[in-house]
Scaffold this motif. Structure first.
Motif, PDB file in Angstrom:
ATOM      1  N   LEU A  73      58.933  32.076  49.900  1.00  0.00           N
ATOM      2  CA  LEU A  73      57.079  33.191  50.561  1.00  0.00           C
ATOM      3  C   LEU A  73      58.456  34.041  51.314  1.00  0.00           C
ATOM      4  CD1 LEU A  73      55.602  29.871  51.491  1.00  0.00           C
ATOM      5  CD2 LEU A  73      55.040  31.756  49.990  1.00  0.00           C
ATOM      6  N   VAL A  74      59.158  34.061  51.504  1.00  0.00           N
ATOM      7  CA  VAL A  74      59.539  35.497  52.770  1.00  0.00           C
ATOM      8  C   VAL A  74      59.561  36.703  51.626  1.00  0.00           C
ATOM      9  CG1 VAL A  74      61.140  35.930  54.035  1.00  0.00           C
ATOM     10  CG2 VAL A  74      60.029  34.005  54.501  1.00  0.00           C
ATOM     11  N   ALA A  75      60.464  35.504  50.116  1.00  0.00           N
ATOM     12  CA  ALA A  75      61.646  36.985  49.490  1.00  0.00           C
ATOM     13  C   ALA A  75      60.760  37.528  48.814  1.00  0.00           C
ATOM     14  CB  ALA A  75      62.373  35.446  48.664  1.00  0.00           C
ATOM     15  N   ASN A  76      58.959  37.182  48.701  1.00  0.00           N
ATOM     16  CA  ASN A  76      58.785  37.847  47.396  1.00  0.00           C
ATOM     17  C   ASN A  76      57.032  38.346  48.078  1.00  0.00           C
ATOM     18  OD1 ASN A  76      59.495  36.768  45.459  1.00  0.00           O
ATOM     19  ND2 ASN A  76      59.026  34.415  44.760  1.00  0.00           N
ATOM     20  N   GLN A  77      56.320  37.949  49.246  1.00  0.00           N
ATOM     21  CA  GLN A  77      55.054  38.864  49.609  1.00  0.00           C
ATOM     22  C   GLN A  77      56.026  40.602  50.203  1.00  0.00           C
ATOM     23  OE1 GLN A  77      52.389  38.139  50.596  1.00  0.00           O
ATOM     24  NE2 GLN A  77      52.262  39.365  51.959  1.00  0.00           N
ATOM     25  N   PRO A  78      55.407  40.877  49.985  1.00  0.00           N
ATOM     26  CA  PRO A  78      55.375  42.612  50.066  1.00  0.00           C
ATOM     27  C   PRO A  78      55.746  42.837  51.429  1.00  0.00           C
ATOM     28  CG  PRO A  78      53.150  42.068  48.973  1.00  0.00           C
ATOM     29  CD  PRO A  78      54.183  41.166  48.972  1.00  0.00           C
ATOM     30  N   ARG A 122      68.871  41.767  52.475  1.00  0.00           N
ATOM     31  CA  ARG A 122      68.814  41.986  51.286  1.00  0.00           C
ATOM     32  C   ARG A 122      67.655  42.651  50.878  1.00  0.00           C
ATOM     33  NH1 ARG A 122      74.267  41.388  50.816  1.00  0.00           N
ATOM     34  NH2 ARG A 122      74.967  39.092  50.196  1.00  0.00           N
ATOM     35  N   ARG A 123      66.402  42.759  51.207  1.00  0.00           N
ATOM     36  CA  ARG A 123      65.050  43.191  50.398  1.00  0.00           C
ATOM     37  C   ARG A 123      64.611  44.504  51.013  1.00  0.00           C
ATOM     38  NH1 ARG A 123      59.913  40.372  50.879  1.00  0.00           N
ATOM     39  NH2 ARG A 123      59.086  42.170  49.662  1.00  0.00           N
ATOM     40  N   GLY A 124      66.138  44.935  51.960  1.00  0.00           N
ATOM     41  CA  GLY A 124      66.139  46.471  52.229  1.00  0.00           C
ATOM     42  C   GLY A 124      66.029  46.960  53.286  1.00  0.00           C
ATOM     43  N   VAL A 125      65.399  45.550  54.532  1.00  0.00           N
ATOM     44  CA  VAL A 125      65.261  45.890  56.055  1.00  0.00           C
ATOM     45  C   VAL A 125      65.700  46.927  56.615  1.00  0.00           C
ATOM     46  CG1 VAL A 125      63.744  45.363  57.827  1.00  0.00           C
ATOM     47  CG2 VAL A 125      63.143  44.245  56.077  1.00  0.00           C
ATOM     48  N   GLY A 179      45.768  37.624  55.476  1.00  0.00           N
ATOM     49  CA  GLY A 179      46.616  37.204  54.266  1.00  0.00           C
ATOM     50  C   GLY A 179      47.422  36.227  53.975  1.00  0.00           C
ATOM     51  N   ARG A 180      46.706  35.922  52.843  1.00  0.00           N
ATOM     52  CA  ARG A 180      47.975  34.369  53.046  1.00  0.00           C
ATOM     53  C   ARG A 180      48.605  33.984  51.553  1.00  0.00           C
ATOM     54  NH1 ARG A 180      44.227  29.637  54.068  1.00  0.00           N
ATOM     55  NH2 ARG A 180      44.798  28.673  52.158  1.00  0.00           N
ATOM     56  N   ILE A 181      49.679  33.547  51.767  1.00  0.00           N
ATOM     57  CA  ILE A 181      49.601  32.800  49.985  1.00  0.00           C
ATOM     58  C   ILE A 181      50.704  31.682  50.528  1.00  0.00           C
ATOM     59  CG2 ILE A 181      50.512  35.318  49.558  1.00  0.00           C
ATOM     60  CD1 ILE A 181      53.302  34.870  49.446  1.00  0.00           C
ATOM     61  N   ASP A 182      50.146  30.880  49.435  1.00  0.00           N
ATOM     62  CA  ASP A 182      50.721  29.102  49.705  1.00  0.00           C
ATOM     63  C   ASP A 182      51.324  28.602  48.252  1.00  0.00           C
ATOM     64  OD1 ASP A 182      48.216  28.702  51.269  1.00  0.00           O
ATOM     65  OD2 ASP A 182      46.891  28.239  49.828  1.00  0.00           O
ATOM     66  N   ILE A 183      52.427  27.610  48.542  1.00  0.00           N
ATOM     67  CA  ILE A 183      53.209  26.962  47.900  1.00  0.00           C
ATOM     68  C   ILE A 183      53.540  26.055  48.316  1.00  0.00           C
ATOM     69  CG2 ILE A 183      55.479  27.770  49.163  1.00  0.00           C
ATOM     70  CD1 ILE A 183      56.744  28.056  46.838  1.00  0.00           C
ATOM     71  N   ALA A 233      50.058  16.241  48.755  1.00  0.00           N
ATOM     72  CA  ALA A 233      49.033  17.322  49.272  1.00  0.00           C
ATOM     73  C   ALA A 233      49.690  18.443  50.451  1.00  0.00           C
ATOM     74  CB  ALA A 233      47.898  16.658  49.779  1.00  0.00           C
ATOM     75  N   GLU A 234      50.790  18.413  51.202  1.00  0.00           N
ATOM     76  CA  GLU A 234      51.675  19.145  51.663  1.00  0.00           C
ATOM     77  C   GLU A 234      51.973  20.888  51.039  1.00  0.00           C
ATOM     78  OE1 GLU A 234      55.417  20.188  53.985  1.00  0.00           O
ATOM     79  OE2 GLU A 234      55.380  18.478  52.827  1.00  0.00           O
ATOM     80  N   VAL A 235      50.784  21.501  51.422  1.00  0.00           N
ATOM     81  CA  VAL A 235      50.781  23.158  51.231  1.00  0.00           C
ATOM     82  C   VAL A 235      52.037  24.220  51.897  1.00  0.00           C
ATOM     83  CG1 VAL A 235      49.982  25.234  51.034  1.00  0.00           C
ATOM     84  CG2 VAL A 235      49.086  22.878  49.780  1.00  0.00           C
ATOM     85  N   THR A 236      53.137  24.323  51.910  1.00  0.00           N
ATOM     86  CA  THR A 236      53.348  25.281  52.773  1.00  0.00           C
ATOM     87  C   THR A 236      52.461  27.177  52.814  1.00  0.00           C
ATOM     88  OG1 THR A 236      55.278  24.167  52.213  1.00  0.00           O
ATOM     89  CG2 THR A 236      55.696  26.656  53.414  1.00  0.00           C
ATOM     90  N   SER A 237      52.563  27.768  54.137  1.00  0.00           N
ATOM     91  CA  SER A 237      51.928  28.806  53.366  1.00  0.00           C
ATOM     92  C   SER A 237      52.060  29.883  54.724  1.00  0.00           C
ATOM     93  CB  SER A 237      50.254  28.999  54.261  1.00  0.00           C
ATOM     94  OG  SER A 237      49.844  27.854  53.636  1.00  0.00           O
ATOM     95  N   LEU A 238      52.583  31.274  54.118  1.00  0.00           N
ATOM     96  CA  LEU A 238      52.984  32.324  54.510  1.00  0.00           C
ATOM     97  C   LEU A 238      51.446  33.574  55.694  1.00  0.00           C
ATOM     98  CD1 LEU A 238      55.757  35.212  54.035  1.00  0.00           C
ATOM     99  CD2 LEU A 238      53.613  35.791  54.967  1.00  0.00           C
ATOM    100  N   TRP A 239      51.710  32.635  56.666  1.00  0.00           N
ATOM    101  CA  TRP A 239      50.209  33.661  57.152  1.00  0.00           C
ATOM    102  C   TRP A 239      50.348  35.182  57.619  1.00  0.00           C
ATOM    103  CZ3 TRP A 239      46.071  30.792  57.924  1.00  0.00           C
ATOM    104  CH2 TRP A 239      45.693  29.908  57.696  1.00  0.00           C
ATOM    105  N   ARG A 240      49.961  36.191  57.187  1.00  0.00           N
ATOM    106  CA  ARG A 240      49.850  37.429  57.370  1.00  0.00           C
ATOM    107  C   ARG A 240      49.646  37.578  58.702  1.00  0.00           C
ATOM    108  NH1 ARG A 240      47.729  40.045  53.239  1.00  0.00           N
ATOM    109  NH2 ARG A 240      48.754  42.296  54.358  1.00  0.00           N
ATOM    110  N   LEU A 241      49.418  37.428  59.651  1.00  0.00           N
ATOM    111  CA  LEU A 241      48.706  38.187  60.907  1.00  0.00           C
ATOM    112  C   LEU A 241      48.564  39.466  61.952  1.00  0.00           C
ATOM    113  CD1 LEU A 241      50.245  34.735  62.456  1.00  0.00           C
ATOM    114  CD2 LEU A 241      47.849  35.398  61.287  1.00  0.00           C
ATOM    115  N   VAL A 242      48.196  40.120  61.691  1.00  0.00           N
ATOM    116  CA  VAL A 242      47.548  41.198  62.683  1.00  0.00           C
ATOM    117  C   VAL A 242      47.131  41.252  63.756  1.00  0.00           C
ATOM    118  CG1 VAL A 242      47.895  42.400  60.331  1.00  0.00           C
ATOM    119  CG2 VAL A 242      45.792  42.056  61.126  1.00  0.00           C
ATOM    120  N   ALA A 243      47.135  42.682  64.059  1.00  0.00           N
ATOM    121  CA  ALA A 243      46.522  42.695  65.769  1.00  0.00           C
ATOM    122  C   ALA A 243      44.840  42.615  65.299  1.00  0.00           C
ATOM    123  CB  ALA A 243      47.002  43.996  67.218  1.00  0.00           C
ATOM    124  N   ALA A 244      44.167  41.981  66.120  1.00  0.00           N
ATOM    125  CA  ALA A 244      42.737  41.734  66.332  1.00  0.00           C
ATOM    126  C   ALA A 244      41.957  43.120  66.360  1.00  0.00           C
ATOM    127  CB  ALA A 244      41.789  40.454  66.907  1.00  0.00           C
TER     128      ALA A 244
END
Length: 402
Positions: A215-220, A243-246, A367-371, A391-402
């Motif tokens: 999830l972390v490797a593929n999220q923009p 490795r992703r260039g940060v 946004g959210r991506i699941d795997i 039934a388990e799903v692991t998600s990357l939740w993209r959170l921003v300030a409201a």
């Protein structure tokens, strides 16, 4: 743990978060042997107190006798052959694992997910306590003074630190765990997203579940100037970002083993110039355009210190991350929360509750991506928690300030 395989600190749960540091005075085990009273330092990474009753174990002891004594809370201090002790431990484990099959009646209705979880934890805790009753001596240099005993000195030093010139007693089960952790540390875990191996220390969760790394490797990325990695553990997610260039990553943890482990892994991978490992409770100072966290996934109380990688009582770390995130994001920045919904399937937390915490923290989901997990336990129908795991799903939740 079946003929007996161990992962360092880790069972299933939230990779990248480690157990909390412990500062307890050494305890002692006392017993009578050869008509004299003896004592030695008691070691237990699980935090078990020294048993009050001790008998001397020998090669002629049967598994039935050992199992009965262990169930009664009597420790068996082994003086026989080491390999015979291993076989005895396996025989005791079989007696525990076969016991449910001999039950005469099955419950009329299947337990609820949360009841199944609590029963499973209770059974695992009782199993661990019973098997921990078979204990071994260690001399002042971490050598086991028994016939056919392996050399465990390096494994003990990695977990306990330098020898203290004091004899000690430890459960055979823990010794096997130390040896297994040493092998994991020596071999490492190949992680494609970092272009090398991550070497977990004893007590630091091994990144054997790869879906959260994917999830972390593929999220923009929202930006490449700076990122914070909260609860870095082995340092694997900080390494992925590097490795992703940060350009700069500040990775935090509070556990001494995790800090040493992350520094070694980052050094091995040649990422020292990009990644700074900092001792901090949650956030470092300042703000970043990207802040990531992979907290423990289950809001339940750990039964041993080593389980802090899995269980987060009252969701304290999860809520602490959410509550502090907005204050540590730059304008337009993103917080990446990596979280399994396993707790939801067990009835330990609801999606509505998670959303309420996000809202109260002044955040919104952008946004959210699941795997789906691909570890073997997700397809093991004999697992008492199979329905939730499947039934388990692991998600990357993209959170921003409201």
């Amino acid at each position: 743990m079946l003929p007996i395989h161990f992962l360092p600190a880790t069972t299933a749960g939230a990779p990248g978060i480690t157990m909390q540091s412990k500062n307890t005075a050494p305890q002692r085990l006392t017993w009578d042997e050869d008509d004299e009273s003896r004592s030695a330092r008691w070691r237990s990474e699980s935090g078990n107190p020294p048993p009050k009753r001790v008998v001397i174990g020998h090669d002629q002891m049967t598994a039935d006798i050992a199992y009965r004594l262990a169930c009664e809370g009597t420790a068996i201090l082994w003086r026989g052959d080491f390999q015979n002790a291993r076989q005895l431990l396996q025989a005791m484990a079989r007696r525990i694992d076969d016991k449910p099959r001999k039950a005469k009646k099955k419950p009329a209705t299947a337990p609820s997910p949360i009841d199944a979880f609590n029963l499973h934890r209770l059974a695992q805790s009782q199993r661990a306590r019973t098997l921990a009753m078979l204990v071994l001596p260690l001399d002042e240099h971490y050598a086991i003074p028994l016939r056919r005993a392996p050399n465990v000195q390096q494994a003990c030093e990695e977990a306990y630190g330098p020898p203290s010139d004091e004899a000690s007693v430890v459960s055979l089960r823990e010794v096997l765990g130390l040896v297994g952790a040493h092998e994991w540390r020596k071999k490492g875990v190949e992680i494609g997203a970092v272009g090398g191996r991550i070497h977990p220390y004893y007590g630091v969760f091994s990144p054997v579940r790869g879906e959260y790394i994917d999830l972390v490797a593929n999220q923009p990325l929202p930006a490449k100037q700076l990122a914070f990695d909260i609860g870095t553990g082995t340092g694997v997610l900080a390494a992925v970002l590097a490795r992703r260039g940060v350009e700069r990553i500040v990775a935090t943890d509070v556990d001494a083993r995790a800090l040493d482990c992350a520094r070694e892994n980052i050094g091995r991978l040649g990422l020292d110039r990009q990644v700074e490992i900092v001792e901090a409770d949650m956030f470092p100072e300042g703000r970043a355009p990207l802040v990531i966290c992979n907290p423990p996934w289950l809001p339940a109380r750990p039964s041993a210190a080593i389980e802090h990688a899995i269980y987060d009582p009252d969701s304290r770390m999860l809520r602490g991350f959410l509550d502090g995130l907005a204050a540590h994001l730059t304008p337009g920045g993103e917080g990446w929360l990596i979280l399994s919904d396993f707790a939801e399937h067990l009835g330990l937390r609801t999606r509505a509750q998670l959303q309420e915490w996000i809202d109260k923290a002044g955040l919104k989901v952008d946004g959210r991506i699941d795997i789906k997990p691909h570890h073997p336990r997700a397809t093991d129908k004999s697992d008492p928690l199979h329905a939730a795991r499947s039934a388990e799903v692991t998600s990357l939740w993209r959170l921003v300030a409201a």
